[in-house]
Design a protein around this motif. Structure first.
Motif, mmCIF file in Angstrom:
data_model
loop_
_atom_site.group_PDB
_atom_site.id
_atom_site.type_symbol
_atom_site.label_atom_id
_atom_site.label_comp_id
_atom_site.label_asym_id
_atom_site.label_seq_id
_atom_site.Cartn_x
_atom_site.Cartn_y
_atom_site.Cartn_z
ATOM 1 N N ALA A 263 0.533 2.212 6.191
ATOM 2 C CA ALA A 263 -0.644 3.078 6.322
ATOM 3 C C ALA A 263 -0.461 4.143 7.395
ATOM 4 O O ALA A 263 -1.103 5.197 7.358
ATOM 5 C CB ALA A 263 -1.883 2.233 6.630
ATOM 6 N N MET B 186 -3.117 -1.875 7.312
ATOM 7 C CA MET B 186 -4.370 -1.165 7.535
ATOM 8 C C MET B 186 -4.987 -1.533 8.877
ATOM 9 O O MET B 186 -5.785 -0.764 9.438
ATOM 10 C CB MET B 186 -5.352 -1.480 6.398
ATOM 11 N N TYR C 130 -8.425 0.005 9.933
ATOM 12 C CA TYR C 130 -9.006 -0.189 8.592
ATOM 13 C C TYR C 130 -9.775 1.049 8.117
ATOM 14 O O TYR C 130 -10.797 0.951 7.433
ATOM 15 C CB TYR C 130 -9.934 -1.404 8.585
ATOM 16 N N PHE D 96 -6.570 5.433 3.995
ATOM 17 C CA PHE D 96 -6.304 4.909 2.656
ATOM 18 C C PHE D 96 -6.428 6.015 1.608
ATOM 19 O O PHE D 96 -5.555 6.182 0.747
ATOM 20 C CB PHE D 96 -7.286 3.775 2.358
ATOM 21 N N PRO E 17 -5.837 -1.504 -0.452
ATOM 22 C CA PRO E 17 -5.607 -1.497 0.997
ATOM 23 C C PRO E 17 -5.505 -2.932 1.505
ATOM 24 O O PRO E 17 -6.269 -3.806 1.081
ATOM 25 C CB PRO E 17 -6.862 -0.807 1.536
ATOM 26 N N SER F 181 -3.723 -5.853 4.764
ATOM 27 C CA SER F 181 -2.906 -6.209 5.923
ATOM 28 C C SER F 181 -2.248 -7.537 5.592
ATOM 29 O O SER F 181 -2.894 -8.578 5.619
ATOM 30 C CB SER F 181 -3.753 -6.328 7.194
#
Length: 419
Positions: free
Chosen positions: A117, A147, A152, A157, A180, A182
């Motif tokens: 990201a 992310m 976030y 994104f 998206p 993690s």
């Protein structure tokens, strides 16, 4: 229960091994002894600093991979849920291992392209997406990882989605999904993330369980490469003659009119054997023994097709090549071309162009190819070969080049037609 083969690919350190480890860990697909071994290895690696379990160790199995913290070889992992069975192919991210990625991806139905990201689309993203496109992988999942390192943020994104959409347009890739996540923390891998309430799509596992696979197998072009001719030398079975192999695509039925290629002899299927039982019909993926009404000359490497669905039979063929050897390929070089079970000698007649990985532009006037190069090539074969275009039928449109002296596979070819 059906089976999905998927590959994870992307740039170095985008988190491919960690993602697979998280997928297995959170779906409770790790055996107890495996988990204990990984926990011990994680403690040794962390040297008592209090770090948690290193999920990447589940796939980075080679000692050199553990020492360098990278993926070198293609790793395969298997798991299943109540919905579907899975084979995971973990491909290396380094450019020098691109040939490994081609090998691993050749039979996959879905590709997970990881993107950091923080970095967005980079060269390896372009390279692996191009290979996935050339290999005809029908489903692409863009997993925008890490992310947590961009707080976030939905904007991060969205920006990457726009970047990759432009890339996909150049490659004519239509079925692309964006997720998206993690992998380190488990956000949107198996469990839905509370950190990204703005994302309303499925988690990665939900997508893998529900992606439609029924249209991925070619059911309209029956192709049966002969692997072995069974002719027992006993008095009881002196009339027995069967042709063993695996149906690559389509379906065959007793009574079908068939053609044997490249000889073009014709006959009719009289019997289909499977696991010592007679069938009236067999389809793609089944290993069977076919019997014909006529005793005709058939040997390993011949292709049995239904007479109303003929493939291309030619000696001058062209296709896209991924060169996989450290020794350069040059115009005029000679190799063995294998399509299915058929092998024939061939020579490189021409290299119309090489693909620029960054821009996808055609570089013309090329006389040689280096390791990991992707290029259009024209081949002249010693014997006619029977094949479909790769875009129409992957199982009968893929081929490999073999070095005659070492018997090493040096190239993967996606056949495109006759010249």
């Amino acid at each position: 229960m059906d089976l999905l083969r998927f590959i994870t690919c992307g740039s170095v350190d985008d988190g491919k091994s960690t993602l697979i480890g998280r997928l297995l860990y959170d779906s409770k697909s790790i055996l107890v002894d495996q988990l204990e071994a990984i926990e011990r290895a994680s403690k040794t690696k962390n040297q008592g600093d209090g770090g948690g379990i290193d999920l990447a160790l589940l796939t980075d199995g080679l000692r050199s991979e553990r020492e360098q913290g990278i993926t070198i070889d293609v790793a395969y992992r298997y798991f299943q849920t109540p919905v579907r069975k899975f084979i995971i192919v973990d491909a290396p991210g380094h450019i020098q291992y691109t040939r490994n990625m081609v090998t691993g991806a050749s039979n996959c139905q879905l590709a997970i392209v990881l993107i950091d990201a923080r970095n967005g689309v980079v060269e390896q993203t372009r390279r692996h997406s191009l290979i996935a496109s050339l290999l005809g992988i029908p489903h692409i999942v863009v997993a925008i990882n890490k992310m947590d390192l961009v707080d976030y943020a939905q904007d991060a994104f969205s920006d990457i989605c726009i970047q990759y959409a432009e890339l996909a347009k150049k490659l004519n890739v239509s079925q692309v999904s964006f997720i998206p996540m993690s992998a380190l923390n488990g956000d949107n891998v198996v469990d839905r993330s509370a950190n990204m309430p703005w994302y309303e799509g499925p988690t990665l596992l939900e997508h893998l369980e529900t992606v439609e696979l029924s249209n991925d197998t070619n059911l309209t072009l029956p192709r049966f490469p002969v692997q072995y001719v069974i002719r027992p030398q006993t008095t009881e079975l002196h009339d027995y003659r069967g042709y063993a192999g695996k149906i690559n695509s389509g379906a065959f039925r007793v009574g079908d009119a068939v053609t044997v290629l490249p000889s073009a002899q014709t006959s009719t299927i009289s019997r289909i054997e499977f696991n010592e039982q007679d069938l009236t019909e067999a389809e793609a993926g089944q290993s069977v023994i076919l019997h014909l009404f006529d005793d005709i000359d058939i040997s390993r490497g011949d292709l049995i097709v239904r007479s109303d669905t003929q493939p291309i039979v030619a000696q001058n063929v062209e296709g896209m090549l991924c060169w996989m050897d450290t020794k350069e390929l040059k115009v005029g070089s000679k190799y063995v071309l294998q399509v299915g079970t058929a092998r024939t000698r061939c020579s490189i007649r021409e290299i119309p162009y090489r693909l620029n990985i960054e821009t996808y532009e055609h570089v013309e006037e090329v006389e040689s190819l280096k390791l990991n190069d992707l290029a259009k090539v024209v081949l002249r074969t010693a014997q006619p070969v029977a094949f479909d275009t790769y875009a129409l039928n992957r199982t009968n449109g893929g081929a490999i080049l073999i070095d005659e002296t070492s018997n090493v596979t040096v190239g993967a070819v996606m056949l495109e037609g006759e010249t």
